[in-house]
Design an enzyme around this catalytic site. Structure first.
Site, PDB file in Angstrom:
ATOM      1  N   ASP A  13     -29.115  -7.729  14.029  1.00 33.46           N
ATOM      2  CA  ASP A  13     -29.374  -9.161  14.177  1.00 33.46           C
ATOM      3  C   ASP A  13     -29.954  -9.780  12.909  1.00 33.46           C
ATOM      4  O   ASP A  13     -30.749 -10.712  12.971  1.00 33.46           O
ATOM      5  CB  ASP A  13     -30.330  -9.436  15.365  1.00 33.46           C
ATOM      6  CG  ASP A  13     -29.844  -8.767  16.631  1.00 33.46           C
ATOM      7  OD1 ASP A  13     -28.654  -8.906  16.940  1.00 33.46           O
ATOM      8  OD2 ASP A  13     -30.655  -8.085  17.296  1.00 33.46           O
ATOM      9  N   GLU A  14     -29.540  -9.293  11.763  1.00 35.10           N
ATOM     10  CA  GLU A  14     -30.040  -9.834  10.490  1.00 35.10           C
ATOM     11  C   GLU A  14     -29.306 -11.111  10.100  1.00 35.10           C
ATOM     12  O   GLU A  14     -29.678 -11.766   9.127  1.00 35.10           O
ATOM     13  CB  GLU A  14     -29.877  -8.805   9.359  1.00 35.10           C
ATOM     14  CG  GLU A  14     -30.703  -7.539   9.510  1.00 35.10           C
ATOM     15  CD  GLU A  14     -29.948  -6.453  10.265  1.00 35.10           C
ATOM     16  OE1 GLU A  14     -28.844  -6.744  10.772  1.00 35.10           O
ATOM     17  OE2 GLU A  14     -30.466  -5.328  10.376  1.00 35.10           O
ATOM     18  N   LYS A  16     -25.707 -11.010  10.022  1.00 37.68           N
ATOM     19  CA  LYS A  16     -24.540 -10.480   9.299  1.00 37.68           C
ATOM     20  C   LYS A  16     -23.334 -11.404   9.435  1.00 37.68           C
ATOM     21  O   LYS A  16     -22.572 -11.571   8.490  1.00 37.68           O
ATOM     22  CB  LYS A  16     -24.170  -9.084   9.827  1.00 37.68           C
ATOM     23  CG  LYS A  16     -25.151  -8.014   9.440  1.00 37.68           C
ATOM     24  CD  LYS A  16     -24.705  -6.650   9.910  1.00 37.68           C
ATOM     25  CE  LYS A  16     -24.789  -6.469  11.412  1.00 37.68           C
ATOM     26  NZ  LYS A  16     -26.140  -6.535  11.973  1.00 37.68           N
ATOM     27  N   GLY A  17     -23.188 -11.998  10.628  1.00 38.76           N
ATOM     28  CA  GLY A  17     -22.001 -12.818  10.903  1.00 38.76           C
ATOM     29  C   GLY A  17     -21.779 -13.887   9.850  1.00 38.76           C
ATOM     30  O   GLY A  17     -20.668 -14.077   9.359  1.00 38.76           O
ATOM     31  N   GLY A  40     -22.633  -8.504  18.864  1.00 35.16           N
ATOM     32  CA  GLY A  40     -22.047  -9.778  19.259  1.00 35.16           C
ATOM     33  C   GLY A  40     -22.483 -10.861  18.326  1.00 35.16           C
ATOM     34  O   GLY A  40     -23.627 -10.864  17.880  1.00 35.16           O
ATOM     35  N   HIS A  41     -21.570 -11.722  17.969  1.00 31.18           N
ATOM     36  CA  HIS A  41     -22.020 -12.910  17.268  1.00 31.18           C
ATOM     37  C   HIS A  41     -21.187 -14.127  17.613  1.00 31.18           C
ATOM     38  O   HIS A  41     -20.040 -14.023  18.016  1.00 31.18           O
ATOM     39  CB  HIS A  41     -22.164 -12.706  15.762  1.00 31.18           C
ATOM     40  CG  HIS A  41     -20.980 -12.111  15.111  1.00 31.18           C
ATOM     41  ND1 HIS A  41     -20.934 -10.784  14.756  1.00 31.18           N
ATOM     42  CD2 HIS A  41     -19.807 -12.650  14.753  1.00 31.18           C
ATOM     43  CE1 HIS A  41     -19.767 -10.545  14.213  1.00 31.18           C
ATOM     44  NE2 HIS A  41     -19.058 -11.651  14.191  1.00 31.18           N
ATOM     45  N   THR A 130     -27.776  -1.867  25.674  1.00 28.70           N
ATOM     46  CA  THR A 130     -27.103  -3.100  26.088  1.00 28.70           C
ATOM     47  C   THR A 130     -26.313  -2.878  27.382  1.00 28.70           C
ATOM     48  O   THR A 130     -25.738  -3.813  27.919  1.00 28.70           O
ATOM     49  CB  THR A 130     -26.122  -3.566  24.993  1.00 28.70           C
ATOM     50  OG1 THR A 130     -25.182  -2.512  24.755  1.00 28.70           O
ATOM     51  CG2 THR A 130     -26.844  -3.906  23.701  1.00 28.70           C
ATOM     52  N   ARG A 144     -15.808  16.024  22.769  1.00 31.54           N
ATOM     53  CA  ARG A 144     -14.365  16.305  22.719  1.00 31.54           C
ATOM     54  C   ARG A 144     -13.656  16.100  24.057  1.00 31.54           C
ATOM     55  O   ARG A 144     -12.696  16.774  24.380  1.00 31.54           O
ATOM     56  CB  ARG A 144     -14.111  17.706  22.144  1.00 31.54           C
ATOM     57  CG  ARG A 144     -14.544  17.761  20.691  1.00 31.54           C
ATOM     58  CD  ARG A 144     -14.708  19.133  20.169  1.00 31.54           C
ATOM     59  NE  ARG A 144     -15.815  19.813  20.829  1.00 31.54           N
ATOM     60  CZ  ARG A 144     -16.283  20.996  20.484  1.00 31.54           C
ATOM     61  NH1 ARG A 144     -15.734  21.643  19.492  1.00 31.54           N
ATOM     62  NH2 ARG A 144     -17.284  21.541  21.116  1.00 31.54           N
ATOM     63  N   GLN A 223     -24.905  -3.675  14.287  1.00 31.31           N
ATOM     64  CA  GLN A 223     -26.293  -3.197  14.421  1.00 31.31           C
ATOM     65  C   GLN A 223     -26.975  -3.093  13.046  1.00 31.31           C
ATOM     66  O   GLN A 223     -26.683  -3.899  12.191  1.00 31.31           O
ATOM     67  CB  GLN A 223     -26.348  -1.843  15.166  1.00 31.31           C
ATOM     68  CG  GLN A 223     -26.013  -1.951  16.648  1.00 31.31           C
ATOM     69  CD  GLN A 223     -24.533  -1.836  16.944  1.00 31.31           C
ATOM     70  OE1 GLN A 223     -23.848  -1.011  16.392  1.00 31.31           O
ATOM     71  NE2 GLN A 223     -24.030  -2.655  17.834  1.00 31.31           N
ATOM     72  N   LYS A 330     -32.345 -16.335   6.805  1.00 32.22           N
ATOM     73  CA  LYS A 330     -33.349 -16.996   7.651  1.00 32.22           C
ATOM     74  C   LYS A 330     -34.692 -17.274   6.962  1.00 32.22           C
ATOM     75  O   LYS A 330     -35.744 -17.248   7.610  1.00 32.22           O
ATOM     76  CB  LYS A 330     -33.549 -16.190   8.934  1.00 32.22           C
ATOM     77  CG  LYS A 330     -32.282 -16.199   9.820  1.00 32.22           C
ATOM     78  CD  LYS A 330     -32.543 -15.603  11.157  1.00 32.22           C
ATOM     79  CE  LYS A 330     -31.923 -16.388  12.273  1.00 32.22           C
ATOM     80  NZ  LYS A 330     -32.126 -15.838  13.603  1.00 32.22           N
ATOM     81  N   ASP A 332     -35.675 -20.074   5.984  1.00 30.44           N
ATOM     82  CA  ASP A 332     -36.157 -21.346   6.520  1.00 30.44           C
ATOM     83  C   ASP A 332     -37.014 -21.192   7.778  1.00 30.44           C
ATOM     84  O   ASP A 332     -37.829 -22.062   8.079  1.00 30.44           O
ATOM     85  CB  ASP A 332     -34.966 -22.269   6.836  1.00 30.44           C
ATOM     86  CG  ASP A 332     -33.998 -21.595   7.795  1.00 30.44           C
ATOM     87  OD1 ASP A 332     -33.485 -20.505   7.457  1.00 30.44           O
ATOM     88  OD2 ASP A 332     -33.775 -22.127   8.895  1.00 30.44           O
TER      89      ASP A 332
HETATM   90  P1  IMP Z   1     -26.752   0.677  22.827  1.00 25.23           P
HETATM   91  O1  IMP Z   1     -26.155   0.511  21.480  1.00 25.23           O
HETATM   92  O2  IMP Z   1     -26.244  -0.325  23.837  1.00 25.23           O
HETATM   93  O3  IMP Z   1     -26.689   2.076  23.330  1.00 25.23           O
HETATM   94  O4  IMP Z   1     -28.332   0.353  22.702  1.00 25.23           O
HETATM   95  C1  IMP Z   1     -29.219   1.166  21.929  1.00 25.23           C
HETATM   96  C2  IMP Z   1     -30.246   0.324  21.203  1.00 25.23           C
HETATM   97  O5  IMP Z   1     -29.594  -0.441  20.185  1.00 25.23           O
HETATM   98  C3  IMP Z   1     -30.970  -0.700  22.088  1.00 25.23           C
HETATM   99  O6  IMP Z   1     -32.292  -0.836  21.624  1.00 25.23           O
HETATM  100  C4  IMP Z   1     -30.211  -1.981  21.833  1.00 25.23           C
HETATM  101  O7  IMP Z   1     -30.996  -3.124  22.067  1.00 25.23           O
HETATM  102  C5  IMP Z   1     -29.886  -1.828  20.354  1.00 25.23           C
HETATM  103  N1  IMP Z   1     -28.679  -2.577  19.954  1.00 25.23           N
HETATM  104  C6  IMP Z   1     -27.404  -2.301  20.242  1.00 25.23           C
HETATM  105  N2  IMP Z   1     -26.579  -3.202  19.687  1.00 25.23           N
HETATM  106  C7  IMP Z   1     -27.351  -4.067  19.021  1.00 25.23           C
HETATM  107  C8  IMP Z   1     -27.077  -5.201  18.197  1.00 25.23           C
HETATM  108  O8  IMP Z   1     -25.936  -5.593  17.962  1.00 25.23           O
HETATM  109  N3  IMP Z   1     -28.164  -5.822  17.661  1.00 25.23           N
HETATM  110  C9  IMP Z   1     -29.428  -5.377  17.867  1.00 25.23           C
HETATM  111  N4  IMP Z   1     -29.741  -4.326  18.616  1.00 25.23           N
HETATM  112  C10 IMP Z   1     -28.702  -3.666  19.171  1.00 25.23           C
END
Ligand code: IMP
Length: 426
Positions: A13-14, A16-17, A40-41, A130, A144, A223, A330, A332
């Site tokens: 969530d830095e 990136k999008g 997701g973005h 998630t 496998r 991520q 970010k 700002d």
């Molecule tokens: P998973 O990837 O759904 O197995 O979640 C594992 C950890 O990664 C959890 O703490 C999620 O909140 C975090 N996580 C997964 N995807 C994202 C993302 O896109 N942004 C931020 N945290 C993420």
């Protein structure tokens, strides 16, 4: 554009999008190399809103080819939904989305297992996933027993679907979770295979041929570094490698063909889900960052945990990824703060100091962040279009982050709009 890898430097969530959107303009092929629809973005382009989880946002730029790399775990229903939504919004997808035949699929039972596993874990042991089936899909891959996109086209695909549903049902039943109807699975996957099959391709060959033909590749991670299965805050991590090395294993492009690595770094820190977060703020400053930064998960809507910038994390991340440039985002969000803190090290009560991130989370529990303070600039920065026009104190803050991390600045983002992206050599 030189072949570029772009990864998140913190816990995801830095922003990136937005950086990807800027760099995509100069790329020909965009490859997503790990993760799944846990990412997701939301992209707003020409007044229309697009929500993407798997398909690179490059799809919104005419003529660009988007690849779902072999390192991704792809939920075929999510992907089909994204494709159809884009088509409904007038975006051409034919021949522009290629799914690697080696990409593993997140199946319905992986999702069910992910959610059931989280539900049965006691407090303190929950990962806060998630719930999108990411862990079980990667577990099937390394165990496998996974199913790859290439399997969609095979005659025994539906037999495998039936067998695997039944196997997953045994585990689900043992955990007291609802089971799945195997015949229903056979029906829905049979229909899906026909619709998604045409997008499946040998992308390893495609990516390498594109490279040989002189096309520019942008390899995008989801991520962030601290969620990396190897380098992150294990076990509070995702199940893939969102770090630069993952770009090669997740796309089939040789490390020798990568020209530069860009790290996306938020000017403060956030994290979603459980796990350690040394600079987390539980006070009014943390709430201010959440509100001003719009820090709510794009996939799950969960409020993000917020805290001060952590230079230990950023340095560690720079070391693992070998960043050539920062794309800082970010700035700002900090505009109204009187004083801003930066964590420069962690220190144990007995005086032992950590400049790099420890592997043992029990060590972290004994540490407190060592902060230095900088004066805030208390002026809006979102209107600024040239770095030189930023308030002096804002520049001093950014330059301190550069100094502490040893990575030069390539992009600085000071707002959500495209025009608020200051380019400094990237
Ligand atoms: P998973 O990837 O759904 O197995 O979640 C594992 C950890 O990664 C959890 O703490 C999620 O909140 C975090 N996580 C997964 N995807 C994202 C993302 O896109 N942004 C931020 N945290 C993420």
């Amino acid at each position: 554009m030189p072949n570029t890898v772009l990864v998140g430097a913190q816990w995801g969530d830095e922003g990136k999008g937005k950086v990807i959107d800027v760099l995509t303009a100069q790329a020909d092929v965009i490859v997503r190399f790990q993760g799944g629809s846990n990412a997701g973005h939301t992209v707003v382009a020409e007044g229309k809103k697009y929500v993407l989880h798997l398909i690179p946002s490059g799809i919104l730029h005419e003529g660009k080819i988007c690849v779902i790399g072999n390192g991704v775990v792809m939920d075929p229903f999510d992907l089909l939904h994204e494709i159809e939504t884009l088509q409904g919004q007038g975006i051409a997808t034919e021949g522009r989305i290629l799914i690697s035949d080696r990409t593993h699929m997140v199946m319905r039972w992986h999702r069910a297992l992910d959610q059931a596993d989280e539900a049965r874990r006691p407090e303190g042991k929950k990962i806060g996933t998630t719930g999108r089936g990411i862990g079980p899909a990667y577990a099937a891959k390394v165990g496998r027993t996974g199913m790859r996109a290439g399997d969609l086209l095979k005659p025994d695909f539906l037999t495998l679907v039936r067998d695997q549903t039944e196997a997953a049902n045994e585990r689900l039943a043992a955990w007291g979770a609802p089971t799945l109807d195997a015949e229903e699975m056979v029906r829905i996957y049979g229909d899906l295979a026909k619709r998604l099959g045409p997008y499946v391709a040998d992308t390893v060959r495609y990516v390498n041929e594109a490279d040989r033909a002189g096309k520019s590749l942008l390899l995008e991670g989801a991520q962030g570094t601290m969620l990396d299965i190897d380098f992150g805050t294990y076990p509070f991590v995702t199940s893939s490698n969102p770090t630069a090395g993952g770009a090669c294993t997740g796309s089939g492009l040789s490390p020798r063909r990568i020209d530069r690595v860009v790290g996306v770094l938020k000017c403060y820190t956030t994290r979603v889900g459980a796990g350690p977060f040394p600079t987390e703020l539980d006070d009014a400053d943390g709430e201010m960052l959440r509100q001003r930064g719009g820090e709510f998960g794009a996939t799950t809507g969960r409020p993000r945990r917020c805290g001060w910038f952590d230079a230990v994390v950023a340095r560690y991340s720079a070391m693992i990824n070998g960043f050539d440039f920062w794309a800082m985002t970010k700035l700002d969000v900090l505009d109204e703060l009187k004083t801003i803190k930066i964590c420069v090290a962690y220190e144990r009560d007995d005086g032992v100091r950590y400049e790099t991130f420890p592997a043992d989370l029990d060590v972290l529990k004994l540490c407190h962040p060592v902060y230095e303070e900088m004066p805030g600039w208390m002026e809006p920065t979102s209107q600024v279009t040239r770095y030189e026009d930023l308030p002096l104190k804002a520049r001093a803050y950014v330059e301190r982050l550069v100094e502490l991390t040893g990575v030069r600045l390539g992009i600085l983002s000071v707002g959500p709009a495209r025009e608020t992206t200051l380019r400094l050599g990237l």
